[in-house]
Write an enzyme that holds these catalytic residues in place. Structure first.
Site, PDB file in Angstrom:
ATOM      1  N   ALA A 246       0.793 -46.848 -32.178  1.00 28.55           N
ATOM      2  CA  ALA A 246      -0.263 -46.367 -33.072  1.00 28.55           C
ATOM      3  C   ALA A 246       0.296 -46.247 -34.477  1.00 28.55           C
ATOM      4  O   ALA A 246       1.448 -46.578 -34.741  1.00 28.55           O
ATOM      5  CB  ALA A 246      -0.798 -45.020 -32.576  1.00 28.55           C
ATOM      6  N   SER A 247      -0.521 -45.760 -35.388  1.00 29.59           N
ATOM      7  CA  SER A 247      -0.141 -45.739 -36.797  1.00 29.59           C
ATOM      8  C   SER A 247       0.973 -44.754 -37.094  1.00 29.59           C
ATOM      9  O   SER A 247       1.761 -44.962 -38.018  1.00 29.59           O
ATOM     10  CB  SER A 247      -1.363 -45.411 -37.662  1.00 29.59           C
ATOM     11  OG  SER A 247      -1.954 -44.196 -37.236  1.00 29.59           O
ATOM     12  N   ASP A 402      -9.449 -34.126 -33.065  1.00 22.84           N
ATOM     13  CA  ASP A 402      -9.335 -35.586 -33.165  1.00 22.84           C
ATOM     14  C   ASP A 402      -9.646 -36.247 -31.820  1.00 22.84           C
ATOM     15  O   ASP A 402      -8.828 -36.991 -31.279  1.00 22.84           O
ATOM     16  CB  ASP A 402      -7.924 -35.953 -33.629  1.00 22.84           C
ATOM     17  CG  ASP A 402      -7.811 -37.410 -34.042  1.00 22.84           C
ATOM     18  OD1 ASP A 402      -8.850 -38.012 -34.370  1.00 22.84           O
ATOM     19  OD2 ASP A 402      -6.686 -37.947 -34.047  1.00 22.84           O
TER      20      ASP A 402
END
Length: 865
Positions: A246-247, A402
């Site tokens: 992921a980022s 989130d």
């Protein structure tokens, strides 16, 4: 991040520092993207505008108007940007932040704080001024060409035609990838809004979930050993490639060196990501200052502090890089869900002794991410996730901020506890205090039943509206703006409903123009006359709600979050005893003119169990509607006496006494009259030629004075005093005549009871046919079940024999075939648990005592006179 598929077994392919490297075959390669670019690099693929016919012809005047407006906006933006560039920007403050974060002060080798710290970040900004300006220029170099392209299309065509959407979407996705992790996260959040964005845009943004290239495993292993120590001390195997990237981090599947080879997920932070995110905080802060300046220039009445809104989001994003804080958050949420007995969803266990600021080790979960599930699966999971989120928000006061599809996993197999869904990644958690919880619950109640006048008060308390706002202007605008949202279906359905409200018919130019003019006027009124503001904590709460709503709309295009959450809110009303919740409950159940509305009580009990009556085309909750297929009498009584209705019982305590007194007086008065008529002997008939000579006058029992014992004195010192009075006089004393308001109240109560229990019980409460067999059966069943007194008197064998015989006699005498209400009453009380049974006995005993005290007080007044 989670793997695209489960890992049933791993193949050994090599070793690193004594730890076996495992693989499922060739690693999946992704399109490479430089996440940490601070330079001038740009995507090699330029999005192309598709050619095609069908461009609408616009008049020269239209284009000049559009061009003029855009030019004015561009000049204003340049001026504001110049002013902002002269300012010294400060890092966001956490004084009023809702983000759950660590307050410890730790820095890395570059002086960057490992936990969010305003002063340390500002010191880093001061040191890296050149790098910050370079990052800002890179951001502007991406944003301005894209916005210019949008403006150019709008000027030339008057709209953004659908044929341009694929190319624009591709360019937007590539720009976000080039800008790095901060902006990728923003794109991922928007990728779950099918109601807001076209499908081609969603398809592009969804690629952001998978288009992140992993960094080398050797680098990851080195980082793990720097943080923990030699790899072999902790793990016996680790996957050769990350199972997800992921980022901000990537995840490896490993087995613990615990003698059991327990499978775990190791989350490893990307190198240099802290530096990039720190620079992005500056970029976002500067962009927010520009936007705030434009708002203040073009809409000075608006009070929303957009800088503060972005600050809250920025603080949360930075906090996601603190994996030690994430581990604590994850364990806290896991424990809260377990203690609350939440079914269906689980949070993985965290191995705290192996967690650092950059490394997180947690329980491995086998499953598939929500974005890869079918629509019907998403709909099922939404119900579970929604209940868990509402519990976090309104009960724990600590919620996952989130909940995107990558953080919600459908498990391949249920856990031993029966959970089928896993909630991952607790890096961004937020807290909310009870005062705001209560105001939000009140707002949902008022919004759900279209009480916009009360909703204004909620918005004032939530600091969305000022206390001196113009209610007469705001309430009609609320109706137009919020009613389409309550209808559900997201932004697309909102647009359709909005057009309907403004009378804009498809294909009718006249109605469209007129409706658009009205809508524009209302929009200008909002901008100029309604000084609303959005509190900073809405940035985090709104992000969570928008994400969840987007997921739900994927599974159900007609999903409406207000109506879907109302059953949960109804349950909170029944249970919570805080003053604000009690007030909201009172507003739902009570009328200022008549008191308790019993039909609303029945409806609320049904609402809490998911059966909601609606009105206005199934858009709003009908507080008065009791669903035909709702709760049975037994279920309603059980719920009313359960722990889940504690607040309701407290609110109803005094009102039940008042209702019992009114109905008892009504029954006694009519019963006394019926009894006198029944026992008065008939007058003998007249004889021929003799007349009434041998027939005495009819005995008027209502005029006969009888001795009645009345109390003299107070409390234990009261002594009986004999007083002569007629039955009617005594009845007037014990059960005074109902006032007009009490008569109306009694009618409303009895009508509501008739809906639930039928005509027999309603007739009894009205005082009709009190000497009938069916009334005797109702009284007998109520006494037997304990509704009229302590049923311990009936526990002996002899008493049980007598009651059975009496019941048989009444059944034989009831040849009219009246409905067996007694059986329903008995079933309702026998279904109660021991605790609920004791509650009922206590309530009945207390109620009896209070009614007796009322009667004694009335009799005492007579003796004083």
């Amino acid at each position: 991040p989670i793997p695209d598929a489960g890992f049933d077994g791993m193949n050994i392919t090599g070793e690193i520092n004594g730890v076996k490297m495992t693989s499922r075959g060739s690693p999946r390669r992704k399109q490479e993207t430089n996440l940490l670019a601070d330079g001038d690099s740009s995507s090699s693929d330029q999005a192309q505008t598709e050619d095609g016919n069908g461009m609408r012809s616009k008049t020269f005047a239209d284009r000049i108007t559009n061009s003029g407006a855009v030019s004015a906006a561009a000049v204003a933006t340049a001026a504001v940007n110049a002013a902002v560039s002269m300012k010294t920007l400060t890092a966001p403050s956490v004084d009023k932040s809702y983000i759950s974060l660590d307050s410890a002060k730790e820095v890395d080798g570059e002086g960057l704080p490992l936990t969010y710290d305003k002063d340390l970040i500002e010191a880093y900004w001061a040191k890296e001024r050149g790098a910050l300006n370079q990052r800002w220029s890179y951001f502007v170099g991406k944003a301005v060409p894209f916005l210019t392209r949008l403006v150019t299309l709008f000027i030339s065509e008057g709209e953004i035609n659908e044929r341009h959407i694929p190319g624009l979407s591709r360019q937007a996705r590539e720009d976000l990838q080039d800008l790095g992790p901060t902006f990728i996260k923003a794109g991922q959040m928007m990728s779950v809004r099918p109601d807001v964005l076209p499908q081609s845009t969603l398809d592009e943004l969804t690629k952001l979930q998978d288009a992140v290239v992993p960094f080398d495993t050797e680098i990851a292993v080195k980082l793990i050993e720097e943080e923990l120590g030699p790899l072999g001390h902790f793990f016996t195997s680790i996957s050769e490639e990350p199972v997800a990237a992921a980022s901000l981090a990537q995840v490896y599947l490993a087995t613990l060196n615990d003698g059991k080879d327990t499978r775990v997920a190791i989350k490893v932070q990307r190198p240099q990501v802290l530096s990039t995110v720190s620079k992005d905080l500056y970029v976002l802060r500067r962009a927010a200052e520009v936007f705030q300046g434009l708002v203040e220039r073009f809409a000075p009445q608006q009070k929303t502090n957009y800088v503060a809104l972005l600050n809250e989001w920025a603080i949360g994003f930075y906090t996601e890089l603190d994996f030690q804080n994430e581990g604590r958050n994850q364990e806290r949420l896991r424990t809260s869900l377990i203690e609350a007995g939440v079914k269906g969803i689980v949070v993985p266990k965290v191995y705290q002794d192996m967690c650092t600021r950059r490394i997180l080790v947690s329980e491995w979960m086998d499953g598939v991410k929500l974005s890869e599930c079918e629509s019907d699966e998403i709909a099922d999971i939404t119900n579970i996730a929604q209940e868990a989120f509402l519990l976090q928000l309104f009960d724990f006061g600590f919620f996952h901020a989130d909940p995107h599809p990558g953080n919600i996993m459908k498990l391949h197999e249920p856990t031993p506890e029966g959970h089928t869904v896993a909630l991952l990644d607790c890096g961004l958690m937020a807290s909310i205090d009870s005062a705001d919880q209560d105001q939000m619950i009140s707002a949902v109640v008022h919004l759900a039943n279209k009480d916009y006048s009360s909703l204004v008060d909620d918005f004032i308390n939530l600091k969305i509206l000022p206390s001196d706002c113009d209610r007469m202007t705001i309430i009609p605008l609320m109706d137009k703006a919020l009613s389409p949202y309550v209808a559900g279906g997201g932004a697309k359905k909102y647009e359709e409903e909005l057009k309907r409200l403004y009378g804009m018919e498809e294909g009718d130019v006249s109605s469209t123009v007129g409706g658009f003019q009205s809508m524009t006027q209302d929009a200008l009124t909002v901008l100029n006359d309604v000084p609303f503001s959005i509190p900073p904590y809405f940035a985090i709460l709104g992000r969570a709600i928008v994400t969840l709503e987007g997921i739900a709309l994927t599974g159900n295009p007609n999903y409406g979050i207000i109506m879907e959450t109302y059953p949960f809110i109804a349950r909170r009303l029944l249970k919570e005893g805080r003053p604000e919740i009690q007030q909201a409950l009172q507003e739902v159940l009570f009328s200022a003119s008549t008191g308790l509305q019993l039909n609303r009580l029945f409806a609320l009990l049904n609402n809490s169990q998911g059966s909601v009556g609606t009105k206005e085309g199934a858009v709003f909750v009908d507080l008065d509607a009791v669903p035909e297929d709702g709760l049975s009498l037994a279920d309603a009584v059980k719920l009313l006496l359960s722990d889940d209705a504690e607040s309701l019982r407290a609110l109803l305590e005094s009102e039940v006494e008042n209702i019992a007194d009114i109905l008892l007086r009504q029954i006694l008065r009519k019963g006394a009259t019926e009894t006198l008529v029944a026992i008065t002997p008939p007058r003998l008939p007249s004889l021929p030629f003799i007349g009434d000579f041998l027939s005495p006058p009819r005995l008027q029992l209502e005029e006969v004075r009888l001795p009645f014992a009345l109390p003299v004195g107070e409390g234990d010192r009261a002594t009986p005093s004999i007083s002569l009075m007629t039955v009617n006089e005594f009845t007037d004393l014990v059960a005074p005549r109902l006032s007009r308001e009490e008569e109306v109240y009694a009618i409303s109560i009895v009508d509501a009871v008739e809906q639930l229990l039928g005509n027999d019980v309603a007739s009894f409460l009205r005082g009709d046919d009190l000497l009938s067999i069916k009334t005797s059966k109702i009284i007998f069943a109520s006494f037997k079940s304990g509704l009229l007194g302590n049923r311990d008197l009936l526990e002996s064998a002899n008493a049980a024999s007598v009651t059975k015989a009496l019941s048989d006699v009444l059944s034989r005498l009831d040849r009219g075939g009246s409905k067996d209400v007694g059986r329903r009453i008995t079933e309702a009380t026998t279904a109660l648990s021991l605790v609920e049974r004791r509650r009922l006995d206590d309530i009945v005993t207390e109620l009896q005592q209070r009614i007796i005290e009322r009667v004694i007080d009335r009799l005492a007044i007579k003796t004083e006179l």
